[in-house]
Design a protein around this motif. Structure first.
Motif, PDB file in Angstrom:
ATOM      1  N   ARG A 220       0.823  -1.211   0.000  1.00  0.00           N
ATOM      2  CA  ARG A 220       0.000   0.000   0.000  1.00  0.00           C
ATOM      3  C   ARG A 220       0.859   1.263   0.000  1.00  0.00           C
ATOM      4  O   ARG A 220       0.351   2.365  -0.241  1.00  0.00           O
ATOM      5  N   VAL A 221       2.157   1.104   0.210  1.00  0.00           N
ATOM      6  CA  VAL A 221       3.074   2.241   0.149  1.00  0.00           C
ATOM      7  C   VAL A 221       3.400   2.609  -1.298  1.00  0.00           C
ATOM      8  O   VAL A 221       3.786   3.743  -1.591  1.00  0.00           O
ATOM      9  N   LEU A 222       3.242   1.674  -2.234  1.00  0.00           N
ATOM     10  CA  LEU A 222       3.643   1.905  -3.622  1.00  0.00           C
ATOM     11  C   LEU A 222       3.013   3.149  -4.250  1.00  0.00           C
ATOM     12  O   LEU A 222       3.725   3.949  -4.881  1.00  0.00           O
ATOM     13  N   PRO A 223       1.682   3.358  -4.140  1.00  0.00           N
ATOM     14  CA  PRO A 223       1.111   4.576  -4.744  1.00  0.00           C
ATOM     15  C   PRO A 223       1.720   5.847  -4.173  1.00  0.00           C
ATOM     16  O   PRO A 223       1.906   6.838  -4.895  1.00  0.00           O
ATOM     17  N   GLU A 224       2.044   5.821  -2.900  1.00  0.00           N
ATOM     18  CA  GLU A 224       2.652   6.977  -2.247  1.00  0.00           C
ATOM     19  C   GLU A 224       4.051   7.244  -2.823  1.00  0.00           C
ATOM     20  O   GLU A 224       4.425   8.396  -3.082  1.00  0.00           O
ATOM     21  N   ILE A 225       4.815   6.170  -3.030  1.00  0.00           N
ATOM     22  CA  ILE A 225       6.153   6.321  -3.609  1.00  0.00           C
ATOM     23  C   ILE A 225       6.049   6.858  -5.035  1.00  0.00           C
ATOM     24  O   ILE A 225       6.798   7.760  -5.430  1.00  0.00           O
ATOM     25  N   ALA A 226       5.112   6.307  -5.814  1.00  0.00           N
ATOM     26  CA  ALA A 226       4.946   6.741  -7.203  1.00  0.00           C
ATOM     27  C   ALA A 226       4.580   8.221  -7.274  1.00  0.00           C
ATOM     28  O   ALA A 226       5.102   8.970  -8.114  1.00  0.00           O
TER      29      ALA A 226
ATOM     30  N   ILE B  81       5.356   8.259 -14.986  1.00  0.00           N
ATOM     31  CA  ILE B  81       5.045   6.832 -15.084  1.00  0.00           C
ATOM     32  C   ILE B  81       3.881   6.674 -16.040  1.00  0.00           C
ATOM     33  O   ILE B  81       2.847   7.335 -15.886  1.00  0.00           O
ATOM     34  N   HIS B  82       4.039   5.832 -17.044  1.00  0.00           N
ATOM     35  CA  HIS B  82       2.955   5.642 -18.018  1.00  0.00           C
ATOM     36  C   HIS B  82       1.691   5.224 -17.276  1.00  0.00           C
ATOM     37  O   HIS B  82       1.737   4.354 -16.397  1.00  0.00           O
ATOM     38  N   PRO B  83       0.540   5.839 -17.609  1.00  0.00           N
ATOM     39  CA  PRO B  83      -0.698   5.556 -16.863  1.00  0.00           C
ATOM     40  C   PRO B  83      -1.066   4.084 -16.789  1.00  0.00           C
ATOM     41  O   PRO B  83      -1.693   3.653 -15.825  1.00  0.00           O
ATOM     42  N   GLN B  84      -0.689   3.303 -17.800  1.00  0.00           N
ATOM     43  CA  GLN B  84      -1.079   1.895 -17.824  1.00  0.00           C
ATOM     44  C   GLN B  84       0.011   0.954 -17.301  1.00  0.00           C
ATOM     45  O   GLN B  84      -0.097  -0.260 -17.456  1.00  0.00           O
ATOM     46  N   THR B  85       1.029   1.501 -16.652  1.00  0.00           N
ATOM     47  CA  THR B  85       2.062   0.663 -16.053  1.00  0.00           C
ATOM     48  C   THR B  85       1.448  -0.212 -14.955  1.00  0.00           C
ATOM     49  O   THR B  85       0.765   0.304 -14.064  1.00  0.00           O
ATOM     50  N   PRO B  86       1.662  -1.520 -15.007  1.00  0.00           N
ATOM     51  CA  PRO B  86       1.062  -2.394 -13.990  1.00  0.00           C
ATOM     52  C   PRO B  86       1.403  -1.962 -12.568  1.00  0.00           C
ATOM     53  O   PRO B  86       2.543  -1.605 -12.272  1.00  0.00           O
ATOM     54  N   PHE B  87       0.382  -1.969 -11.732  1.00  0.00           N
ATOM     55  CA  PHE B  87       0.467  -1.778 -10.273  1.00  0.00           C
ATOM     56  C   PHE B  87       0.742  -0.344  -9.821  1.00  0.00           C
ATOM     57  O   PHE B  87       0.356   0.018  -8.716  1.00  0.00           O
ATOM     58  N   VAL B  88       1.415   0.458 -10.624  1.00  0.00           N
ATOM     59  CA  VAL B  88       1.753   1.820 -10.193  1.00  0.00           C
ATOM     60  C   VAL B  88       1.229   2.901 -11.127  1.00  0.00           C
ATOM     61  O   VAL B  88       1.229   4.080 -10.757  1.00  0.00           O
ATOM     62  N   GLY B  89       0.797   2.558 -12.328  1.00  0.00           N
ATOM     63  CA  GLY B  89       0.257   3.554 -13.253  1.00  0.00           C
ATOM     64  C   GLY B  89      -1.095   4.061 -12.790  1.00  0.00           C
ATOM     65  O   GLY B  89      -1.862   3.332 -12.141  1.00  0.00           O
ATOM     66  N   SER B  90      -1.414   5.292 -13.129  1.00  0.00           N
ATOM     67  CA  SER B  90      -2.669   5.896 -12.665  1.00  0.00           C
ATOM     68  C   SER B  90      -3.898   5.193 -13.211  1.00  0.00           C
ATOM     69  O   SER B  90      -4.992   5.314 -12.658  1.00  0.00           O
ATOM     70  N   GLU B  91      -3.750   4.432 -14.313  1.00  0.00           N
ATOM     71  CA  GLU B  91      -4.906   3.774 -14.920  1.00  0.00           C
ATOM     72  C   GLU B  91      -4.725   2.261 -15.012  1.00  0.00           C
ATOM     73  O   GLU B  91      -5.400   1.606 -15.809  1.00  0.00           O
TER      74      GLU B  91
END
Length: 457
Positions: free
Chosen positions: A317-323, A334-344
């Motif tokens: 759950r820390v990953l979105p914060e790091i991104a 970060i490309h929006p469709q990047t797995p797990f961390v992209g915005s989409e």
């Protein structure tokens, strides 16, 4: 120290050729590299203990503007928070060359974190090793280029000279109680049995002599590794892992894989290194790195969870914060469709998918992204969304409980769909924004505005 040293090691002596072997039948340069087969299948041999190391501050930083001391220390804090005392993110490595690098390392060392352990990277030079000693670092990577492309073209020495240079600096590290991590650069274009095995055997002899670890990092510098069995060296990852373990006697715990993504294979290749014998996989946050980048740390955490069945204490759950922090601080997108961390990465726009989500989110979401990654599934609305897409957006955006969820058959959705259709008939090409949707939903669902607005994403 190393009880696994193979009796077969003496079978392979250095082939100190005067003419370099560039494997031109495999790497013709004027064509795409070739995959050649010998149909030899090596047994999978996944170590009991596997883990991840990080090179965001070394290899990763080389591809971006230089990090500030504050950015480095903050990202180091984030890595520690993400690892959450699990030891899965076991080490991270740093440059030591500038005063800024040294200050950042000192500040990170002051934090006293067990994980990730601080290590360094140096060239195979004694003056570089002095920096490691001065900083009080207990393990350092050291560059040991092993393909003839590097030995003859870059270093401009013979194989024998290169090996002696590498052995000298490795022994110097051991004499100073520093664990050498030998970076076998460009191993997937190297003469494995003519150079790599003789070099590693000598390194293992040094390990026994000094009763200390000597780690081996197999570096797929151009991403040329092949993950599947039946492929000839030098590109075969199964063969490389087998050779290091069985012909050189290197314990899995001392073997690390470092890959690049030039051929779209960095994650698959890294997993292959794990399952064929390496304990350690080297990564960077979001896969940053030279050219096409390194192996993404977040990807290997997910792979670890799939292989081992759990992530121990790792807090994904820390990953979105790091991104969010990383993009804001470095202007890296970060490309929006990047797995797990992209915005989409878990946003769906297709109406048929939205209809499935209405029925059950598990149909189009592989795992509970809200619980595990703090990223609830989201439905975006466009001209293809239909009634189901609008209903699914309302349910996910406002996080409606099961009893309050809106059905696609709810008559109040019809005027909303009519408004959306009109937007695209007038030539609109963009997705309907959340703010636009929220405004029109409140018009037809005032009860949601009263009771659920505070829960909006």
């Amino acid at each position: 120290m190393n009880k696994n040293l193979s009796k077969k090691s003496n079978l392979y002596n250095l082939m100190d050729c005067t003419k370099p072997n560039y494997f031109k039948e495999i790497f013709p340069y004027s064509e795409i590299p070739k995959v050649t087969f010998n149909n030899i299948n090596y047994p999978m041999n996944i170590p009991e203990d596997i883990w991840i190391t990080d090179t965001t501050f070394r290899d990763g930083q080389q591809s971006l503007s230089s990090f500030t001391v504050e950015q480095i220390t903050t990202l180091y804090d984030y890595l520690h928070k993400l690892d959450n005392k699990s030891g899965i993110i076991r080490q991270t490595e740093f440059f030591l060359y500038s005063k800024k690098d040294q200050m950042a390392v000192s500040k990170c060392m002051e934090k006293g974190y067990k994980f990730p352990q601080i290590t360094s990277w140096i060239r195979a030079k004694k003056e570089d090793l002095n920096l490691v000693k001065e900083m009080g670092i207990k393990e350092t990577g050291m560059l040991m280029s092993c393909s003839d492309y590097h030995i003859f073209k870059k270093l401009k020495v013979t194989r024998a000279k290169a090996i002696q240079m590498y052995l000298d600096i490795a022994e110097k590290a051991l004499e100073n109680d520093i664990i050498p991590r030998c970076h076998l650069e460009d191993i997937t274009r190297a003469d494995f049995y003519g150079f790599v095995v003789p070099l590693v055997n000598k390194l293992m002899e040094l390990s026994s002599k000094h009763n200390m670890k000597v780690k081996i990092r197999a570096c797929d510098t151009l991403g040329l590794g092949i993950s599947y069995s039946g492929v000839e060296l030098p590109r075969s990852i199964p063969a490389i892992m087998y050779g290091l373990k069985n012909e050189c006697g290197v314990p899995s715990e001392w073997i690390e894989w470092h890959g690049h993504n030039d051929f779209y294979s960095v994650v698959t290749n890294s997993v292959s290194a794990w399952v064929y014998g390496a304990s350690s996989i080297n990564t960077t946050l979001f896969g940053i790195g030279e050219r096409t980048g390194n192996c993404p740390l977040e990807a290997m955490l997910i792979e670890y969870a799939q292989i081992k069945g759990n992530l121990r204490n790792v807090d994904l759950r820390v990953l979105p914060e790091i991104a969010k922090y990383f993009q804001k601080e470095t202007n890296y997108k970060i490309h929006p469709q990047t797995p797990f961390v992209g915005s989409e990465f878990n946003v769906t726009k297709a109406g048929i998918h939205a209809d499935g989500i209405l029925k059950d989110v598990e149909i189009y979401n592989a795992f509970d992204t809200d619980k595990i990654l703090n990223r609830p599934i989201v439905v975006a609305v466009n001209q293809y969304s239909g009634l189901a897409g609008i209903a699914a957006w309302i349910n996910t955006y406002f996080e409606l409980e099961e009893v309050n969820k809106i059905s696609k058959n709810d008559s109040r959705i019809n005027p909303i769909k009519k408004w959306i259709d009109e937007q695209y008939l007038r030539g609109r090409t963009t997705v309907i924004s959340n703010d636009e949707l929220k405004k029109i939903v409140f018009t037809y669902f005032p009860d949601i505005m009263k009771t659920n607005e505070s829960k909006a994403i």
